[in-house]
Design an enzyme around this catalytic site. Sequence first.
Site: not given
Length: 166
Positions: A114, A130
Amino acid sequence: MIQIVSLFVIAALTAADQLIKYFVVSDLKPVGEKTVIPGVLRFAYVENDGAMMGLFGGKAQVMMWLTVVIIAVILVLLMLKKVKFGFNYCCLVAIVAGGIGNLIDRLRLGYVVDMFDLLLFDYPVFNLADCFVVVGVILGAVYYLWFYEKYDARKKNDASDADGDK
């Protein structure tokens, strides 16, 4: 034909996600974080072993298999033309691309990379995959809750009424 185009779009979106993650790992991981817009956005290297927003941390195997099943079901629906091309179809394509992007990370690394950290409000660090999944799910839900009856359900009813008249 639309199935082939869909597969190319899925591949392109997945490649974009993986390319960003490649640069994040090679360039951002050594420094940890970099502010892009002060007070708004920074890039932060995070290894997420859970699901979106860190949910189900430490359950990488469960997340991996759940992702595989969801991707497989959606791909079967798309390839067998069980979903008519349109807005909802595009939402499913985005969900599959995001799922594959994060699945690649889980298989290759054991966690998801991330990097986007919104500083405007308290929100977990996330990645492009995401975004594909969340936007696809939200827009798909909005479509089914507020627009499906107006557009697609009416067309199905009109088609079945025409078949019944014969």
